[in-house]
Design an enzyme around this catalytic site. Structure first.
Site, PDB file in Angstrom:
ATOM      1  N   TYR A  15      24.941  56.019  -9.899  1.00 48.56           N
ATOM      2  CA  TYR A  15      25.117  54.583  -9.726  1.00 48.56           C
ATOM      3  C   TYR A  15      26.529  54.453  -9.160  1.00 48.56           C
ATOM      4  O   TYR A  15      27.478  55.008  -9.735  1.00 48.56           O
ATOM      5  CB  TYR A  15      25.064  53.799 -11.040  1.00 48.56           C
ATOM      6  CG  TYR A  15      23.880  54.060 -11.936  1.00 48.56           C
ATOM      7  CD1 TYR A  15      22.602  54.243 -11.416  1.00 48.56           C
ATOM      8  CD2 TYR A  15      24.032  54.090 -13.322  1.00 48.56           C
ATOM      9  CE1 TYR A  15      21.517  54.459 -12.257  1.00 48.56           C
ATOM     10  CE2 TYR A  15      22.959  54.302 -14.171  1.00 48.56           C
ATOM     11  CZ  TYR A  15      21.704  54.495 -13.633  1.00 48.56           C
ATOM     12  OH  TYR A  15      20.644  54.710 -14.463  1.00 48.56           O
ATOM     13  N   CYS A  18      29.281  53.428 -11.654  1.00 41.51           N
ATOM     14  CA  CYS A  18      29.424  54.200 -12.896  1.00 41.51           C
ATOM     15  C   CYS A  18      30.722  55.000 -12.864  1.00 41.51           C
ATOM     16  O   CYS A  18      30.962  55.760 -11.922  1.00 41.51           O
ATOM     17  CB  CYS A  18      28.213  55.121 -13.039  1.00 41.51           C
ATOM     18  SG  CYS A  18      28.479  56.562 -14.103  1.00 41.51           S
ATOM     19  N   PHE A  20      31.673  57.627 -14.521  1.00 41.30           N
ATOM     20  CA  PHE A  20      31.459  59.072 -14.544  1.00 41.30           C
ATOM     21  C   PHE A  20      31.046  59.578 -13.157  1.00 41.30           C
ATOM     22  O   PHE A  20      31.461  60.656 -12.734  1.00 41.30           O
ATOM     23  CB  PHE A  20      30.405  59.435 -15.586  1.00 41.30           C
ATOM     24  CG  PHE A  20      30.825  59.115 -16.999  1.00 41.30           C
ATOM     25  CD1 PHE A  20      31.785  59.878 -17.635  1.00 41.30           C
ATOM     26  CD2 PHE A  20      30.277  58.041 -17.681  1.00 41.30           C
ATOM     27  CE1 PHE A  20      32.195  59.585 -18.936  1.00 41.30           C
ATOM     28  CE2 PHE A  20      30.669  57.735 -18.975  1.00 41.30           C
ATOM     29  CZ  PHE A  20      31.638  58.512 -19.601  1.00 41.30           C
ATOM     30  N   CYS A  21      30.245  58.790 -12.448  1.00 37.77           N
ATOM     31  CA  CYS A  21      29.854  59.148 -11.084  1.00 37.77           C
ATOM     32  C   CYS A  21      31.059  59.075 -10.152  1.00 37.77           C
ATOM     33  O   CYS A  21      31.230  59.915  -9.258  1.00 37.77           O
ATOM     34  CB  CYS A  21      28.750  58.225 -10.582  1.00 37.77           C
ATOM     35  SG  CYS A  21      27.248  58.255 -11.591  1.00 37.77           S
TER      36      CYS A  21
END
Length: 283
Positions: A15, A18, A20-21
């Site tokens: 995403y 996001c 973390f992404c």
């Protein structure tokens, strides 16, 4: 480290908004690694139906044989190890980060990954990357801090008020993979839901009444840890902690929380340096 063209084929399932992404993208971009992006629909998640692991980011890597890497910190540690240590196959390196099933305080079953902040290097390689032990310890400490603390400040800050929640979901829908009708409902229902969820997160993580204060304290703590005599925590170039913190904070760009952070803290000079080195690496 430079790899021969086409020797490492990467596909990132994500995403865009996001944190973390965003961490993984910052790492891949800084290291000049080419990768394809598959934007996952956060409601249906059909794009990752091939995976029993149902979170993002997921990185599919092919360095001779296809391999799935889960968890942002595992992805970063494994690929960094692969770039430095040419003697191991990527499959062997990934085996050093075993998934372990644990139960959260809320009784939810989740997977945690062993060794995820470690680079799996031999003594000679370790000495080259980390000339003194303290450098490695510091990098691991702040990578973990980004995952365990900093990332939990994002939602309470970007969904702090109904107005901010609506602005955040407008951005999420614009940047994400939603159909027209789906996007409309996601924007308004999601904004309401996340406004209340952010209040729960605020309580769970023992945040102050004004969650901005926690954000300001955290980023100033980071700047203080870098100190006045280093451009980055990694010295003249970012290390994995720099990339993690930058990746997490970057998802707030364009939102009120980001502007407030830039105005009320000392993060701006470091943040701008990070933007410059990553743009240079991408170019």
């Amino acid at each position: 480290s430079q790899l021969p063209a086409g020797s490492l084929q990467l596909t990132l399932y994500q995403y865009k908004t996001c944190p973390f992404c965003s961490k993984v993208r910052a790492f891949l971009d800084y290291h000049g690694l080419a990768y394809e992006i598959v934007e996952v629909n956060p409601i249906m998640r059909k794009e990752i139906k091939f995976s029993s692991y149902r979170k993002v980011p997921i990185l599919l890597a092919n360095a001779g044989s296809p391999l799935q890497l889960n968890d942002s910190s595992v992805i970063i540690s494994a690929i960094k190890t692969y770039l430095i240590s040419k003697r191991n196959s990527l499959e062997e390196i990934v085996s050093f980060y075993p998934p372990m099933k644990t139960i959260t305080e809320q009784g939810k079953e989740v997977f945690e990954y062993g060794n995820k902040y470690w680079l799996m290097l031999d003594e000679k390689e370790t000495k080259r990357v980390y000339p003194v032990k303290e450098i490695r310890v510091e990098e691991m400490k702040w990578r973990k801090w980004a995952d365990d603390w900093l990332v939990h400040l994002i939602s309470p800050n970007v969904y702090r008020t109904p107005r901010e929640a609506l602005a955040s979901f407008d951005y999420i829908v614009r940047e994400g993979k939603f159909g027209t009708v789906e996007g409309f409902f996601a924007k308004y229902l999601g904004a309401v839901a996340m406004f209340f969820i952010s209040k729960r997160l605020k309580k769970r993580h023992h945040l102050q009444d004004d969650v901005r204060e926690d954000l300001y304290e955290a980023v100033n703590e980071w700047v203080k840890a870098i100190g006045k005599h280093r451009l980055f925590m990694g010295g003249n170039q970012p290390n994995l902690a720099d990339l993690a913190v930058y990746g997490v904070l970057r998802v707030m760009e364009g939102l009120e929380a980001f502007d407030d952070m830039m105005f009320h803290t000392k993060i701006q000079p470091w943040y701008q340096r990070m933007e410059e080195v990553i743009k240079k690496a991408e170019a």
